[in-house]
Design an enzyme around this catalytic site. Structure first.
Site, PDB file in Angstrom:
ATOM      1  N   GLY A   1       0.842  -1.189   0.000  1.00  5.36           N
ATOM      2  CA  GLY A   1       0.000   0.000   0.000  1.00  5.36           C
ATOM      3  C   GLY A   1       0.877   1.239   0.000  1.00  5.36           C
ATOM      4  N   HIS A   2       0.330   2.338  -0.489  1.00  7.43           N
ATOM      5  CA  HIS A   2       1.103   3.581  -0.562  1.00  7.43           C
ATOM      6  C   HIS A   2       0.835   4.432   0.666  1.00  7.43           C
ATOM      7  CE1 HIS A   2       1.836   2.878  -4.883  1.00  7.43           C
ATOM      8  NE2 HIS A   2       0.637   2.344  -4.842  1.00  7.43           N
TER       9      HIS A   2
END
Lengths: 375, 375
Positions: free
Chosen positions: B210-211
């Site tokens: 995930g960012h």
């Protein structure tokens, strides 16, 4: 006198004093930056960039006065690298002083016909640079103490690592005041209370406070002795480990320092993963008290000694001890560990600090030839 | 002409050019230090000490030219503090330019008899200073990217925190190239491979990448979009969380940015303790792959918005989301959290970076008046 003479005289004076003014300003800046460097390790780490920016009138000189003045003296690659670092951090004014001092020295040598070892006046080694000879393993929140440099982990409320330069001078004598240990650990005002452990966290817990930098290394001076009792230097440690194996490891460091003059020691906590199922690993560690002080699963100690001879590379030894009641009869050799593994799990890099010139230092295989039965 | 006249002429020229030389040297040093500052956040953090050291001929002036020139203009306490910081970081040469510019401006105003808003020419805000308006929450290994500033945790192989300044300009348009997402995350060469995660660590694990800084905030520019795909910005996250609650939280940030022009967002991982027995708490988190990448137990997001009016203090909101498959219908409001708790467990300090002047910023109670149903 004709106007031309006056005009040219003024021009020469102007140019001379212009350069002189710039030199003085540069010299003063260097002086002040260096005094800041003694207390602020971040400025020390950025010194290359800062000194480049302070170059005379913005020009980066490649070959400098001292370098030319060195003449025929032969220097090895290693020395040369250290030298250029020293020279970079010297203002042109200082360079001139050094150069003329060398010239005068040579002239005196020539006139007296004496032949001797040629040497440059050694600069006083700054405090931080003296302890951190082998670089910063990490750059998180560095604190400078009299004996040791410490990197603090605000999330875990303990240190990332502590670096000491243990010297034999301080081990050979004892300040009698250090016979009385303080009853409590001391608060460090540079760390906000919300990120610091306190005595209440240690009460009613299964762990006692242990020192990363041992106060017994500094029993020659009560002030330096007391600094090892400050909270950032304290970690939760198993009582059985503290009284036996950990004490023997500290004694081993002191023996090394007495034998070789001085050793550099990095000490810190480790959080090691455990296998749960196949391909499923997890890290589990306890936290203590209201401040959730992390209890490390292991501790590491990395010992670096340089025998003082130029040719030899420094020797490194790594130890990893579990934070549990280990059998007190165990041989210290069984805790020897590859320094690469310590680096992996601690997220640190020894002998290769941030922005530091890479030193070609092989990580030696564990060597315990010098280990005698200690304690 | 008599010799006296010539001598005094030379003296005056000498003194003048001496001062001029010192000024030029100082000016050049300031220029270069400032350009270093754009890329090296540590130099930026130490700027107070460095600028003090660069003071003209070593003297720290209390009242300066600009300050006197301000005359009768009334400034509030807040503005005054910012101003003195700006003035400290200006060389005397620049101060003179600014001062004469103000004088010339005043003279023109006087001659044209026009009455207008008096203002100083705004300096171009440096990149780092622009994003880090509210200070550095921690100082561990700072990396500067085009969109965001990131503090990296080498031990856990993920970021400590990422700070973005999300602006509405970039949200209103779309570079069509950003429709194609890269298949793999990109390596960052400034982090040694032994302290970085890689694609193999994520394969066959229960988590996806995930960012922290969302690439969708930068879809106006392919270069800035791609930077959010670099590994330091990636954390192991539960797939269900990423696709629903986390996405809604990111959309909420974008809505805020569109509504208020710009918001500052800090995002990062949390490792929260669990109770085992009475008085016995422990932290347990998984690690992935050969690099033992830590899987956080929670994530936090702290959103700061300043409405642009001088009187109002900025508003802060904190969210904490567990790294698990949370019911996707849950209200975002139920994840609101006191910023003090985030600070406690993350070991960070918001709006009060290291060495930063204390800004009198109250941590507001959670305010979700602006939350509409998003996504």
């Amino acid at each position: 006198m004709s106007t031309y003479v006056v005009a040219s005289l003024c021009a020469v004076t102007g140019v001379t004093f212009f350069i002189f003014g710039a030199l003085v300003q540069q010299h003063v800046s260097y002086r002040k930056i260096k005094s800041v460097m003694l207390t602020d390790p971040y400025v020390y780490q950025c010194r290359k960039h800062i000194f480049n920016a302070l170059s005379f009138l913005g020009r980066v000189t490649k070959g400098s006065i001292i370098n030319n003045a060195k003449g025929k003296s032969i220097v090895t690659g290693e020395n040369n690298k250290q030298f250029s670092e020293r020279q970079d951090s010297v203002s042109i004014f200082d360079q001139f002083i050094l150069w003329s001092r060398t010239r005068a020295y040579k002239a005196i040598m020539y006139m007296t016909f004496s032949v001797g070892q040629e040497g440059y006046p050694h600069e006083e080694i700054a405090h931080v640079a003296g302890i951190m000879k082998y670089g910063f393993p990490g750059m998180d929140e560095i604190h400078v103490y009299k004996n040791f440099i410490l990197s603090y982990d605000r999330r875990n409320r303990i240190a990332h690592w502590v670096c000491e330069h243990v010297k034999d001078e301080c081990l050979r004598m004892r300040d009698l005041k250090t016979l009385h240990k303080p009853n409590e650990y001391l608060a460090d005002n540079t760390i906000p209370p919300m990120f610091s452990a306190n005595m209440r966290d240690f009460r009613n817990s299964d762990w006692v406070g242990g020192h990363l930098a041992s106060p017994q290394n500094y029993k020659c001076d009560i002030l330096r002795f007391m600094e090892a009792y400050k909270f950032p230097n304290i970690v939760p440690i198993n009582r059985g480990l503290k009284n036996h194996i950990w004490l023997r490891l500290e004694n081993y460091v002191r023996e090394m320092a007495l034998k070789f003059g001085s050793v550099y020691v990095y000490t810190g906590p480790l959080f090691m993963p455990q296998r749960i199922t196949f391909r499923n690993w997890s890290i589990r560690h306890h936290v203590m008290g209201m401040n959730t002080v992390a209890v490390p699963t292991h501790f590491f100690k990395v010992i670096i000694r340089d025998d003082g001879e130029d040719g030899d590379l420094p020797l490194m030894e790594g130890f990893v001890v579990p934070n549990a009641d280990v059998d007190k009869e165990m041989d210290l050799r069984s805790f020897l560990c590859d320094v690469h593994d310590i680096e992996h799990f601690a997220g640190l890099k020894f002998c290769d600090g941030h922005q530091r010139d890479p030193v070609d230092l092989p990580v030696n295989a564990p060597s315990m030839t010098d280990l005698r039965g200690s304690d």
